[in-house]
Design an enzyme around this catalytic site. Structure first.
Site, PDB file in Angstrom:
ATOM      1  N   PHE A  85      48.782 -80.749  13.663  1.00  0.00           N
ATOM      2  CA  PHE A  85      50.215 -80.984  13.464  1.00  0.00           C
ATOM      3  C   PHE A  85      50.579 -81.061  11.982  1.00  0.00           C
ATOM      4  O   PHE A  85      51.754 -80.915  11.632  1.00  0.00           O
ATOM      5  CB  PHE A  85      50.635 -82.325  14.088  1.00  0.00           C
ATOM      6  CG  PHE A  85      50.548 -82.399  15.587  1.00  0.00           C
ATOM      7  CD1 PHE A  85      51.497 -81.791  16.387  1.00  0.00           C
ATOM      8  CD2 PHE A  85      49.523 -83.099  16.200  1.00  0.00           C
ATOM      9  CE1 PHE A  85      51.427 -81.869  17.775  1.00  0.00           C
ATOM     10  CE2 PHE A  85      49.445 -83.191  17.580  1.00  0.00           C
ATOM     11  CZ  PHE A  85      50.394 -82.567  18.366  1.00  0.00           C
ATOM     12  N   ASN A 104      51.101 -76.079   1.559  1.00  0.00           N
ATOM     13  CA  ASN A 104      50.633 -77.026   2.587  1.00  0.00           C
ATOM     14  C   ASN A 104      50.416 -76.340   3.939  1.00  0.00           C
ATOM     15  O   ASN A 104      49.392 -76.531   4.578  1.00  0.00           O
ATOM     16  CB  ASN A 104      51.621 -78.189   2.734  1.00  0.00           C
ATOM     17  CG  ASN A 104      50.967 -79.410   3.370  1.00  0.00           C
ATOM     18  OD1 ASN A 104      49.741 -79.562   3.338  1.00  0.00           O
ATOM     19  ND2 ASN A 104      51.769 -80.275   3.964  1.00  0.00           N
ATOM     20  N   TYR A 153      59.873 -72.022   5.606  1.00  0.00           N
ATOM     21  CA  TYR A 153      59.158 -72.830   6.605  1.00  0.00           C
ATOM     22  C   TYR A 153      58.677 -71.914   7.746  1.00  0.00           C
ATOM     23  O   TYR A 153      57.485 -71.894   8.087  1.00  0.00           O
ATOM     24  CB  TYR A 153      60.089 -73.929   7.127  1.00  0.00           C
ATOM     25  CG  TYR A 153      59.577 -74.614   8.380  1.00  0.00           C
ATOM     26  CD1 TYR A 153      58.353 -75.267   8.392  1.00  0.00           C
ATOM     27  CD2 TYR A 153      60.339 -74.608   9.563  1.00  0.00           C
ATOM     28  CE1 TYR A 153      57.883 -75.894   9.549  1.00  0.00           C
ATOM     29  CE2 TYR A 153      59.883 -75.234  10.711  1.00  0.00           C
ATOM     30  CZ  TYR A 153      58.651 -75.870  10.703  1.00  0.00           C
ATOM     31  OH  TYR A 153      58.190 -76.482  11.853  1.00  0.00           O
ATOM     32  N   PHE A 181      60.477 -75.666  20.173  1.00  0.00           N
ATOM     33  CA  PHE A 181      61.869 -75.627  19.772  1.00  0.00           C
ATOM     34  C   PHE A 181      62.175 -77.027  19.206  1.00  0.00           C
ATOM     35  O   PHE A 181      61.414 -77.490  18.375  1.00  0.00           O
ATOM     36  CB  PHE A 181      62.720 -75.107  20.942  1.00  0.00           C
ATOM     37  CG  PHE A 181      62.540 -73.589  21.071  1.00  0.00           C
ATOM     38  CD1 PHE A 181      61.263 -73.053  21.278  1.00  0.00           C
ATOM     39  CD2 PHE A 181      63.582 -72.718  20.883  1.00  0.00           C
ATOM     40  CE1 PHE A 181      61.051 -71.665  21.310  1.00  0.00           C
ATOM     41  CE2 PHE A 181      63.391 -71.329  20.930  1.00  0.00           C
ATOM     42  CZ  PHE A 181      62.121 -70.812  21.141  1.00  0.00           C
ATOM     43  N   ASN A 182      63.215 -77.719  19.594  1.00  0.00           N
ATOM     44  CA  ASN A 182      63.515 -78.976  18.896  1.00  0.00           C
ATOM     45  C   ASN A 182      62.890 -80.184  19.579  1.00  0.00           C
ATOM     46  O   ASN A 182      63.321 -80.564  20.670  1.00  0.00           O
ATOM     47  CB  ASN A 182      65.025 -79.178  18.782  1.00  0.00           C
ATOM     48  CG  ASN A 182      65.602 -78.286  17.713  1.00  0.00           C
ATOM     49  OD1 ASN A 182      65.368 -77.080  17.721  1.00  0.00           O
ATOM     50  ND2 ASN A 182      66.313 -78.866  16.774  1.00  0.00           N
ATOM     51  N   ILE A 217      78.058 -82.550  10.691  1.00  0.00           N
ATOM     52  CA  ILE A 217      77.887 -81.305  11.455  1.00  0.00           C
ATOM     53  C   ILE A 217      77.879 -80.174  10.429  1.00  0.00           C
ATOM     54  O   ILE A 217      78.873 -79.984   9.704  1.00  0.00           O
ATOM     55  CB  ILE A 217      79.054 -81.111  12.454  1.00  0.00           C
ATOM     56  CG1 ILE A 217      79.046 -82.231  13.496  1.00  0.00           C
ATOM     57  CG2 ILE A 217      78.962 -79.736  13.122  1.00  0.00           C
ATOM     58  CD1 ILE A 217      80.218 -82.177  14.480  1.00  0.00           C
ATOM     59  N   ARG A 288      74.223 -74.958   6.695  1.00  0.00           N
ATOM     60  CA  ARG A 288      72.988 -75.086   5.891  1.00  0.00           C
ATOM     61  C   ARG A 288      72.330 -73.721   5.834  1.00  0.00           C
ATOM     62  O   ARG A 288      72.253 -73.026   6.862  1.00  0.00           O
ATOM     63  CB  ARG A 288      72.016 -76.054   6.561  1.00  0.00           C
ATOM     64  CG  ARG A 288      72.392 -77.495   6.439  1.00  0.00           C
ATOM     65  CD  ARG A 288      71.306 -78.400   6.965  1.00  0.00           C
ATOM     66  NE  ARG A 288      71.002 -78.177   8.366  1.00  0.00           N
ATOM     67  CZ  ARG A 288      70.443 -79.087   9.161  1.00  0.00           C
ATOM     68  NH1 ARG A 288      70.135 -80.270   8.687  1.00  0.00           N
ATOM     69  NH2 ARG A 288      70.177 -78.824  10.421  1.00  0.00           N
TER      70      ARG A 288
END
Ligand SMILES: NC(=O)c1ccc[n+]([C@@H]2O[C@H](COP(=O)([O-])OP(=O)(O)OC[C@H]3O[C@@H](n4cnc5c(N)ncnc54)[C@H](O)[C@@H]3O)[C@@H](O)[C@H]2O)c1
Length: 350
Positions: A85, A104, A153, A181-182, A217, A288
């Site tokens: 992980f 990393n 990422y 996913f999330n 948001i 973002r």
């Protein structure tokens, strides 16, 4: 919430978990121990918390940047399998500082792969991500969707996926890699606590706790019904469960993990209001960079080949579990009076 899973005969054991002091890793460590695996944890505590590591696990404070440390930990743990992980995982930060992510997630990941081969590890189970798909044309996203990451990422994780393929070809190192996913939700004692929190649900719950005045948001002009981004939220316990299934020898490949249902940012905030019973003010900010409008998984391959099914698929279950944890630990792990004995007892009672 509990899931009864016992280590089947033939599953790889002992197991080394890198990043086992982090959010998903700590939950996986506890589940492995409950199921009867012998578990060691390697973590540099850059993001994770020592208090989150179940006291039944052997803990090694070490950094994947140090090849000698990895070799020592692998020797001491006698790991047959490594669940990996440890990584940096913030999309926005990766846009500003890509070098940190390639160093990393890719270079340090390569250190781990080489050490695993040298010490005779049979299988690696690394975390990949839906961010490897970039801005997909079709939903839901199956594993054969073209992978075109739009942030460093996702790119660093995709490059690590390619390493897995070649390490299996050259050295026979098996892999089962999950593109989640999330991740969201909590167990009774383990939850999401980051120094810099960018994830939606914990940030919204901080407003409900009165620790923040409002949530943010990022963009309400996406091509989605309410203009906000749509994501597939998956309970952290369901992610952990998939990792246990992956410890069967064989089953090599890449698997999506998600519920197959997307919720917009506004829908998630509304669910949090419902669960917490308070109004949550939100302000609209610009988009973002690196955020695609919709990411929703097809996890049929994991269901068919690994027998994986989410036990907590409803957004309500996910948010309610997170809210329970945040109310119990409003200041996260910093407020936990760490006592290994009592932690173990408390956890066993879950
Ligand atoms: N949280 C999500 O929604 C999500 C989604 C998709 C994929 N993932 C992936 O799942 C994994 C775990 O995510 P998380 O949310 O639990 O993150 P996290 O930051 O909570 O956990 C990562 C852990 O790894 C440790 N770590 C980082 N670099 C290290 C190094 N060089 N050496 C030793 N330890 C190191 C950190 O201290 C931390 O404990 C990551 O690989 C992430 O990319 C997460």
């Amino acid at each position: 919430m509990t899931m009864n899973f016992k280590r089947p005969a033939g599953h790889l054991n002992p197991v080394l978990v890198t990043g086992g002091a982090g959010y998903i890793g700590s939950v996986c460590v506890a589940k492995l121990l409950d199921a009867g695996y012998t578990v060691s944890v390697l973590d540099n505590l850059s993001e994770g918390h020592r208090e989150a590591v179940d006291s039944r696990a052997h803990f090694y404070a070490a950094d994947l940047a140090c090849r000698e440390s990895i070799a020592r930990v692998l020797r001491a743990s006698r790991a047959q399998a490594v669940i990996h992980f440890a990584a940096n995982a913030l999309v926005g930060e990766s846009m500003a500082n890509p070098g940190k992510y390639f160093r990393n997630n890719l270079a340090n990941g390569l250190n781990l792969l080489e050490a695993a081969v040298a010490s005779g590890v049979k299988k690696i189970v690394p975390s990949s991500t839906c961010a490897t798909y970039g801005w997909p044309e079709n939903l839901p996203i199956a594993e054969d969707t073209p992978q075109r990451p739009i942030n460093p990422y996702g790119e660093s994780k995709l490059m690590f996926e390619r390493l897995l393929h070649w390490f299996q070809e050259a050295h026979g190192l098996q892999y089962t890699a999950f593109r989640y996913f999330n991740a969201a939700g909590a167990t009774t004692h383990l939850g999401e606590d980051r120094a810099l929190e960018t994830h939606l649900i914990p940030n919204v719950l901080k407003v409900a706790l009165g620790q923040k005045s409002h949530c943010e948001i990022f963009g309400d002009d996406y091509p989605t019904p309410d203009g906000t981004c749509i994501r597939d939220y998956l309970h952290v316990e369901d992610i952990a469960h998939a990792h246990l299934l992956a410890l069967a020898p064989g089953n090599c490949g890449f698997y999506n993990l998600g519920n197959g249902e997307g919720y917009s940012v506004k829908e998630v905030i509304a669910e949090c209001e419902h669960v917490c019973g308070v109004k949550i003010p939100a302000i609209i900010k610009p988009r973002r960079p690196g955020d695609p409008p919709r990411l929703v998984a097809s996890a049929q391959k994991a269901a068919k080949e690994l027998g994986w099914q989410p036990a907590f698929p409803k957004l309500h279950q996910i948010v309610a579990s997170a809210w329970h944890w945040h109310r119990q630990f409003p200041h996260g792990y910093s407020a936990v009076n760490f006592n290994p004995e009592s932690f173990s007892e408390r956890h066993c009672a879950v």
